[in-house]
Design a protein around this motif. Structure first.
Motif, mmCIF file in Angstrom:
data_model
loop_
_atom_site.group_PDB
_atom_site.id
_atom_site.type_symbol
_atom_site.label_atom_id
_atom_site.label_comp_id
_atom_site.label_asym_id
_atom_site.label_seq_id
_atom_site.Cartn_x
_atom_site.Cartn_y
_atom_site.Cartn_z
ATOM 1 N N LEU A 104 0.811 -1.217 0.000
ATOM 2 C CA LEU A 104 0.000 0.000 0.000
ATOM 3 C C LEU A 104 0.845 1.268 0.000
ATOM 4 C CD1 LEU A 104 -2.554 -1.126 2.731
ATOM 5 C CD2 LEU A 104 -3.035 -0.935 0.287
ATOM 6 N N GLY A 105 1.888 1.290 0.811
ATOM 7 C CA GLY A 105 2.661 2.506 1.006
ATOM 8 C C GLY A 105 3.729 2.745 -0.032
ATOM 9 N N ARG A 106 4.214 1.679 -0.632
ATOM 10 C CA ARG A 106 5.248 1.709 -1.656
ATOM 11 C C ARG A 106 6.301 2.792 -1.408
ATOM 12 N NH1 ARG A 106 4.733 -2.493 -4.288
ATOM 13 N NH2 ARG A 106 6.226 -1.844 -5.841
ATOM 14 N N ASP A 107 6.263 3.896 -2.158
ATOM 15 C CA ASP A 107 7.297 4.925 -2.089
ATOM 16 C C ASP A 107 7.381 5.609 -0.724
ATOM 17 O OD1 ASP A 107 7.788 4.331 -4.718
ATOM 18 O OD2 ASP A 107 6.690 6.041 -5.517
ATOM 19 N N GLN A 108 6.269 5.655 0.012
ATOM 20 C CA GLN A 108 6.290 6.269 1.339
ATOM 21 C C GLN A 108 7.181 5.491 2.305
ATOM 22 O OE1 GLN A 108 2.406 7.199 3.038
ATOM 23 N NE2 GLN A 108 1.519 6.942 1.004
ATOM 24 N N LEU A 109 7.410 4.231 1.994
ATOM 25 C CA LEU A 109 8.188 3.375 2.892
ATOM 26 C C LEU A 109 9.667 3.307 2.546
ATOM 27 C CD1 LEU A 109 5.634 0.517 3.381
ATOM 28 C CD2 LEU A 109 6.421 2.129 5.091
ATOM 29 N N VAL A 110 10.085 3.998 1.491
ATOM 30 C CA VAL A 110 11.484 3.948 1.081
ATOM 31 C C VAL A 110 12.427 4.335 2.225
ATOM 32 C CG1 VAL A 110 13.201 4.965 -0.482
ATOM 33 C CG2 VAL A 110 11.007 4.161 -1.379
ATOM 34 N N PRO A 111 12.112 5.342 3.045
ATOM 35 C CA PRO A 111 13.031 5.649 4.154
ATOM 36 C C PRO A 111 13.153 4.510 5.171
ATOM 37 C CG PRO A 111 11.537 7.489 3.780
ATOM 38 C CD PRO A 111 11.053 6.349 2.928
ATOM 39 N N TYR A 112 12.209 3.602 5.187
ATOM 40 C CA TYR A 112 12.212 2.484 6.136
ATOM 41 C C TYR A 112 12.623 1.179 5.479
ATOM 42 C CZ TYR A 112 9.671 6.043 8.565
ATOM 43 O OH TYR A 112 9.323 7.231 9.134
ATOM 44 N N TYR A 113 13.025 1.255 4.235
ATOM 45 C CA TYR A 113 13.371 0.072 3.450
ATOM 46 C C TYR A 113 14.400 -0.804 4.166
ATOM 47 C CZ TYR A 113 14.366 -2.509 -0.900
ATOM 48 O OH TYR A 113 14.520 -3.477 -1.850
ATOM 49 N N ALA A 114 15.472 -0.198 4.668
ATOM 50 C CA ALA A 114 16.529 -0.979 5.335
ATOM 51 C C ALA A 114 15.992 -1.655 6.597
ATOM 52 C CB ALA A 114 17.721 -0.086 5.666
ATOM 53 N N ASP A 115 15.206 -0.920 7.392
ATOM 54 C CA ASP A 115 14.641 -1.508 8.612
ATOM 55 C C ASP A 115 13.693 -2.655 8.282
ATOM 56 O OD1 ASP A 115 16.012 0.326 10.191
ATOM 57 O OD2 ASP A 115 14.349 1.742 10.203
ATOM 58 N N ILE A 116 12.871 -2.460 7.270
ATOM 59 C CA ILE A 116 11.931 -3.504 6.864
ATOM 60 C C ILE A 116 12.689 -4.723 6.352
ATOM 61 C CG2 ILE A 116 10.143 -4.099 5.166
ATOM 62 C CD1 ILE A 116 9.117 -1.175 5.488
ATOM 63 N N LEU A 117 13.702 -4.473 5.556
ATOM 64 C CA LEU A 117 14.521 -5.568 5.043
ATOM 65 C C LEU A 117 15.172 -6.329 6.194
ATOM 66 C CD1 LEU A 117 15.516 -6.890 2.410
ATOM 67 C CD2 LEU A 117 17.489 -5.359 2.513
ATOM 68 N N GLY A 118 15.660 -5.589 7.188
ATOM 69 C CA GLY A 118 16.264 -6.216 8.363
ATOM 70 C C GLY A 118 15.274 -7.054 9.157
ATOM 71 N N ALA A 119 13.997 -6.687 9.079
ATOM 72 C CA ALA A 119 12.963 -7.451 9.792
ATOM 73 C C ALA A 119 12.545 -8.695 9.027
ATOM 74 C CB ALA A 119 11.745 -6.567 10.046
ATOM 75 N N ILE A 120 12.475 -8.594 7.701
ATOM 76 C CA ILE A 120 11.952 -9.737 6.943
ATOM 77 C C ILE A 120 13.013 -10.774 6.578
ATOM 78 C CG2 ILE A 120 9.993 -8.460 6.025
ATOM 79 C CD1 ILE A 120 11.519 -8.559 3.294
#
Length: 179
Positions: A104-120
């Motif tokens: 849903l958020g796509r581009d809005q989540l780019v600043p959190y990309y690294a954190d999300i990647l670290g979680a998944i």
């Protein structure tokens, strides 16, 4: 929201659910304030509290899907932390939410990309198959996000996360291990 008393927890979830059902009250705006508490209740020893928290979270996720504008930032931080929970159901719920946020958020989540990647990434080799499936799907969704590295895309943070995680092969299963 982080009280342990089961009666207080039931009371809190009940009021959140009631307030959310009132059409004139936009509870999504307040969701970051109590999201962590609801996730905390997913691992409660009481089946009823877990069920109420799960039901409330499911309802909020549905509302997020139907809402044109949601502030993902504070919630993404909570979800990233909850994706590392020792409780399987909490991990699965957090990864499912992250998956939906990425869609849903796509581009809005780019600043959190690294954190999300670290979680998944650690969840890709989780012992629970459902978690592995959702984590892989989320990883594919992240790959599809196109961002300008010069703007908000933190390449250094992403490289740091990927260096921490490496493939290993215990027996015949190939997975990820994060240090």
């Amino acid at each position: 929201m982080n009280v342990l008393n089961p009666y207080v927890r039931q009371f809190l979830v009940g009021w959140i659910t009631v307030l959310d059902s009132v059409p004139d009250i936009d509870m999504l705006g307040f969701l970051p304030d109590f999201l962590d508490g609801l996730f905390n209740m997913l691992s409660d020893s009481s089946h009823e509290i877990r069920q109420q928290a799960d039901s409330a979270l499911s309802e909020f996720l549905q509302e997020i899907k139907n809402s044109p504008s949601v502030d993902y930032s504070r919630m993404a931080e909570i979800l990233v932390q909850r994706a590392a929970s020792p409780d399987e159901f909490t991990r699965l719920t957090a990864i499912t939410w992250i998956n939906e946020f990425v869609k849903l958020g796509r581009d809005q989540l780019v600043p959190y990309y690294a954190d999300i990647l670290g979680a998944i990434l650690p969840c890709i080799s989780d012992k629970e198959e459902k978690i592995r499936v959702v984590a892989r799907e989320t990883n594919e969704e992240l790959h599809a996000i196109k961002a300008d590295p010069a703007e908000t895309f933190d390449v250094g943070a992403i490289l740091s996360i990927t260096r921490r995680c490496s493939f290993y092969s215990p027996g015949k299963v190939i997975g990820l291990k994060c240090y």
